[in-house]
Motif scaffolding. Structure first.
Motif, PDB file in Angstrom:
ATOM      1  N   LYS A   1       0.830  -1.204   0.000  1.00  0.00           N
ATOM      2  CA  LYS A   1       0.000   0.000   0.000  1.00  0.00           C
ATOM      3  C   LYS A   1       0.866   1.257   0.000  1.00  0.00           C
TER       4      LYS A   1
ATOM      5  N   ALA B   1      -4.785  -5.182  -0.978  1.00  0.00           N
ATOM      6  CA  ALA B   1      -4.530  -3.842  -0.434  1.00  0.00           C
ATOM      7  C   ALA B   1      -4.271  -2.793  -1.500  1.00  0.00           C
ATOM      8  N   THR B   2      -4.154  -3.198  -2.761  1.00  0.00           N
ATOM      9  CA  THR B   2      -3.701  -2.275  -3.804  1.00  0.00           C
ATOM     10  C   THR B   2      -4.532  -2.396  -5.070  1.00  0.00           C
TER      11      THR B   2
END
Length: 327
Positions: free
Chosen positions: A64, A108-109
């Protein structure tokens, strides 16, 4: 009639909510559709006329941070992931353990991840299963090196670096390309000829074989302190396919030199992991010596920043939406 009217009154709010939720989902889908798939993003980076960069990450938090810094792609470093697990970069972490880490990174991305897939964790059969599992987790591509399993880290001094048979490794690449379901999933062939002490001719022979086998790009690795291996390769390669490099050892070379050579992508391979080690060592030593937090608290990330990176605000909003209100 009364029962029917009552039923309509009960259902009306639910119907309104359903319509609203469907509209939200449709808008979300439309927004996602406007951005290319992660696989497509990575393929566009590899084939771009501009020099592109992949930054190392080794867990969801570092992934992240890489995206927030502005990088367009992530290098899922084998060295860094194994180090974060406390084991050696010699396939001591199984591919399923690596996949678990990657799943957190991918969730998360929104930018693509190219996994450092070592040698594919075995022969062609292991490698093609790895591709299937990577696609299931939204990972955009895999880079595999033409060494034998278990691998040895390329930058270890004085260690033997036995290379795989060219035909065997070419078959591994073909198996991966035949297995992938997403046409834009990328397979990068990492040529270790220079690492193993072989001359330019062997590096070119291997790169050409892997290119013909279907590799989307070739990664040319060197442990020299200068870029002479890369310069010689690029001159002879003549733009046959995208070339990726990892300038960990020849880091003083100006980045513009790589642009001049026509390099496709640079991987900053392990620097988040290494900076984390340095920071943790310094902080831990300070606390141990002082038996106090006084000299470190103002030098490290706040707990509030940790919560922000964890996207705690989204959970707070979700709780307001889905949990019953206190009476």
């Amino acid at each position: 009639m009364l029962a029917s009217s009552a039923l309509r009154l009960v259902l009306a709010p639910s119907l309104c909510n359903a319509v609203a939720n469907n509209a939200i989902r449709a808008a979300s889908t439309s927004a996602s559709a406007s951005k290319p798939k992660k696989t497509t993003q990575l393929k566009q980076m590899l084939t771009s006329n501009n020099l592109e960069f992949l930054m190392e990450a080794h867990n969801g938090l570092s992934a992240k941070i890489v995206e927030e810094a502005g990088f367009k792609g992530i290098w899922g470093s084998g060295l860094s992931i194994s180090a974060s697990l406390g084991v050696r970069d010699s396939n001591e972490a199984s591919y399923t353990q690596v996949l678990e880490v990657l799943e957190y990174m991918s969730d998360a991305t929104t930018i693509p991840i190219l996994l450092d897939g070592d040698t594919g964790y075995g022969n062609f059969n292991n490698a093609r299963r790895l591709v299937t599992k990577l696609e299931q987790r939204g990972v955009a591509g895999v880079c595999m090196e033409d060494k034998t399993f278990p691998k040895t880290n390329s930058l270890l001094d004085g260690r033997a670096q036995p290379l795989a048979d060219i035909e065997e490794f070419s078959g591994k690449i073909r198996a991966c390309k035949d297995t992938q379901k997403d046409a834009d999933f990328c397979v990068v062939a990492r040529v270790e000829a220079f690492i193993a002490g072989w001359p330019l001719e062997e590096a070119l022979r291997r790169a050409e074989a892997y290119h013909k086998a279907g590799a989307d790009a070739v990664l040319i690795h060197s442990k020299k302190k200068d870029p002479s291996d890369i310069e010689a390769f690029m001159k002879a390669w003549n733009n046959r396919a995208p070339v990726v490099i990892v300038p960990t050892n020849y880091y003083t070379t100006p980045t513009d030199r790589f642009r001049e050579l026509g390099i496709s992508t640079i991987i900053w391979a392990n620097h988040n992991m290494r900076t984390a080690i340095s920071s943790m060592q310094a902080t831990t030593k300070q606390i141990f010596q002082d038996q106090s937090l006084k000299n470190v608290e103002t030098k490290i990330a706040t707990v509030k920043e940790v919560f922000r990176l964890q996207n705690d605000q989204e959970l707070t909003k979700a709780e307001d939406k889905y949990l019953p209100k206190e009476k």
